[in-house]
Design a protein around this motif. Structure first.
Motif, PDB file in Angstrom:
ATOM      1  N   ILE A  99       0.840  -1.199   0.000  1.00  0.00           N
ATOM      2  CA  ILE A  99       0.000   0.000   0.000  1.00  0.00           C
ATOM      3  C   ILE A  99       0.876   1.250   0.000  1.00  0.00           C
ATOM      4  O   ILE A  99       0.627   2.222  -0.731  1.00  0.00           O
ATOM      5  N   VAL A 107      -3.887  -0.453  -3.092  1.00  0.00           N
ATOM      6  CA  VAL A 107      -4.543   0.761  -2.595  1.00  0.00           C
ATOM      7  C   VAL A 107      -6.055   0.659  -2.759  1.00  0.00           C
ATOM      8  O   VAL A 107      -6.824   1.097  -1.887  1.00  0.00           O
ATOM      9  N   ALA A 108      -6.526   0.042  -3.834  1.00  0.00           N
ATOM     10  CA  ALA A 108      -7.970  -0.102  -4.054  1.00  0.00           C
ATOM     11  C   ALA A 108      -8.603  -0.961  -2.970  1.00  0.00           C
ATOM     12  O   ALA A 108      -9.685  -0.651  -2.453  1.00  0.00           O
ATOM     13  N   TYR A 110      -7.388  -1.426   0.020  1.00  0.00           N
ATOM     14  CA  TYR A 110      -7.242  -0.651   1.261  1.00  0.00           C
ATOM     15  C   TYR A 110      -8.381   0.370   1.388  1.00  0.00           C
ATOM     16  O   TYR A 110      -8.964   0.547   2.466  1.00  0.00           O
ATOM     17  N   GLU A 111      -8.707   1.042   0.286  1.00  0.00           N
ATOM     18  CA  GLU A 111      -9.783   2.034   0.312  1.00  0.00           C
ATOM     19  C   GLU A 111     -11.148   1.361   0.471  1.00  0.00           C
ATOM     20  O   GLU A 111     -12.028   1.867   1.172  1.00  0.00           O
ATOM     21  N   GLU A 112     -11.342   0.211  -0.173  1.00  0.00           N
ATOM     22  CA  GLU A 112     -12.637  -0.470  -0.112  1.00  0.00           C
ATOM     23  C   GLU A 112     -12.973  -0.936   1.286  1.00  0.00           C
ATOM     24  O   GLU A 112     -14.140  -0.897   1.707  1.00  0.00           O
ATOM     25  N   TYR A 113     -11.966  -1.374   2.037  1.00  0.00           N
ATOM     26  CA  TYR A 113     -12.205  -1.920   3.373  1.00  0.00           C
ATOM     27  C   TYR A 113     -11.815  -0.927   4.461  1.00  0.00           C
ATOM     28  O   TYR A 113     -11.093  -1.255   5.413  1.00  0.00           O
ATOM     29  N   ASN A 114     -12.304   0.300   4.297  1.00  0.00           N
ATOM     30  CA  ASN A 114     -12.225   1.331   5.330  1.00  0.00           C
ATOM     31  C   ASN A 114     -10.801   1.631   5.762  1.00  0.00           C
ATOM     32  O   ASN A 114     -10.526   1.874   6.947  1.00  0.00           O
ATOM     33  N   LYS A 115      -9.899   1.593   4.808  1.00  0.00           N
ATOM     34  CA  LYS A 115      -8.497   1.934   5.061  1.00  0.00           C
ATOM     35  C   LYS A 115      -7.904   1.116   6.203  1.00  0.00           C
ATOM     36  O   LYS A 115      -7.231   1.640   7.105  1.00  0.00           O
ATOM     37  N   THR A 116      -8.202  -0.170   6.161  1.00  0.00           N
ATOM     38  CA  THR A 116      -7.665  -1.108   7.151  1.00  0.00           C
ATOM     39  C   THR A 116      -6.779  -2.107   6.428  1.00  0.00           C
ATOM     40  O   THR A 116      -7.243  -2.847   5.555  1.00  0.00           O
TER      41      THR A 116
END
Length: 440
Positions: A99, A107-108, A110-116
């Motif tokens: 990331i 990164v996609a 990471y963004e999809e799962y609430n930046k976790t």
């Protein structure tokens, strides 16, 4: 000799009854075990070991992932078709580094799962990851056709395909046919005898049994006394069981198996019924307590299924829980659209009886099973004890009070021990039989 027309009505009825009974019972004995259609997969196309991959998946991945369903993380079936293996090796070993490097796919996610970011597993080798991927890429087995589980409320759990009530009705019908056959045979034989001049013995006129009974005064007196005593016994027994609901087993709006939770998974009773330690009431657990686990557990293991309750049945009950709390499995979030669950109360003492759970659980240290029975073995919860006054008093007479480490009882225990000349004191000796203890 005069010819008599042969009467075959009896034979026909007997034959029809036998054929009818056989047709009903044939499905019961003709049941066979269906051939298993599950294929055993040992290796994937990439050479991974499915068995080893399953063990690694369950120990490292199952808390956040499922193979065929989105949970905290995405469903993993088909992941090798979305990403190449070298990318998956790097992602699983250190997702945070990917990331930070700006990898578009990383990164996609990471963004999809609430930046976790996913936990890093640097200890896994490429071979270990291949094994995990081999396991998650096993296709989902098809659902069995036909009815999944008999209705437990109807009591049809034997898997025979024919209910016991239907079999009993068939047997009763055959018995009735046999009675008719015997009557017709007797009539046929008498007609045959009369046609051939055979003299039948004359039956002597007998005194009706009721008249013989009335004429015997001693027998009438004894019978009257017996009936009066029997009536009194049953009337007394009827009134004594009013309000006693031992064995009461209501069907709840959401099926909850104490056997699975308290038995198989060994969940402590007071984890759900936490107020039993500090309150008069044990309390009904909030559905939020259920969701502490069921956010991640949306289906049961295959081994949980029994003859009476299938895996699909248990999974359907979890769906009822999700609907009640407003949980969206796809987004893994609460929608706010909730529905109350109308639980049916099982244990219900009368209002004039006082019972304090915390006094028994925390102070006396009594196990829940003492009153509620083997809860860890109950698929459906029921009232184990009668909960009558006599049952409570007997418990007070037999149960020793635990005074070790209890400052409240130190002084009174020493004084009463001298009075009664004993080392151990029962609840009765400590005042447990006083009316005001439970009725005030």
């Amino acid at each position: 000799m005069k010819q008599v027309k042969y009467r075959n009505s009896a034979s026909k009825l007997l034959l029809l009854g036998t054929v009818f009974l056989f047709s009903l019972l044939t499905p019961v004995f003709a049941q066979g075990d269906p051939a298993s259609t599950e294929a055993v997969v040992t290796e994937s196309a990439a050479g991974g070991d499915v068995a080893k991959g399953e063990a690694l998946f369950k120990s490292l991945c199952a808390a956040c992932h499922k193979r065929y369903k989105k949970m905290t993380g995405p469903a993993l079936f088909g992941v090798t078709e979305k990403h190449d293996r070298e990318w998956l090796y790097s992602w699983i070993k250190n997702s945070a580094a990917m990331i930070a490097s700006g990898d578009a796919a990383a990164v996609a996610i990471y963004e999809e799962y609430n930046k976790t970011a996913m936990n890093a597993f640097p200890q896994l080798t490429n071979a270990d990851i291949d094994n995990i991927l081999a396991y998650v890429m096993v296709p989902k087995p098809p659902k069995p056709e036909g009815p999944v589980v008999p209705n437990p409320i109807d009591g049809g759990g034997d898997g025979s395909g024919v209910s016991s009530n239907l079999v009993l009705a068939a047997l009763a019908l055959v018995f009735l046919m046999l009675v008719v056959v015997l009557f017709l045979v007797n009539k046929t034989l008498r007609s045959f005898a009369e046609a051939n001049g055979v003299e039948l013995p004359e039956t002597e006129a007998r005194t009706p049994i009721w008249k013989a009974f009335v004429q015997n005064q001693f027998l009438v007196l004894v019978s009257a006394i017996f009936l009066l005593l029997a009536s009194g016994y049953f009337v007394y027994g009827y009134f004594m069981q009013v309000g006693v609901d031992q064995g009461y087993m209501p069907i709840q709006p959401i099926h909850y198996s104490h056997k699975i939770h308290a038995g198989d998974n060994k969940i402590e009773c007071k984890y759900c019924h936490s107020s039993a330690r500090v309150s008069k009431h044990s309390g009904i657990p909030s559905l939020n307590v259920c969701m502490n686990c069921h956010k991640s557990i949306s289906e049961v293991a295959d081994a949980t299924a029994t003859a009476d309750y299938s895996k699909e049945f248990y999974d359907g009950e979890i769906k009822k829980l999700y609907k009640a709390v407003g949980w969206d499995e796809n987004t893994q979030s609460y929608t706010g659209d909730t529905e109350p669950v109308k639980w049916v109360r099982i244990h219900n003492l009368p209002d004039f009886a006082y019972f304090n759970h915390s006094q028994h659980v925390s102070v006396a240290g009594i196990e829940c099973q003492k009153c509620h029975g083997p809860v860890e073995e109950m698929e459906i919860m029921y009232q184990h004890a009668p909960l009558t006054m006599g049952w409570c008093i007997n418990c007070h007479r037999e149960t020793n009070v635990k005074v070790e480490g209890n400052e409240y009882y130190e002084k009174i225990h020493s004084e009463l021990s001298k009075k009664y000349g004993v080392d151990k004191l029962t609840a009765a000796q400590m005042g447990g039989l006083e009316c005001g203890k439970c009725h005030y």
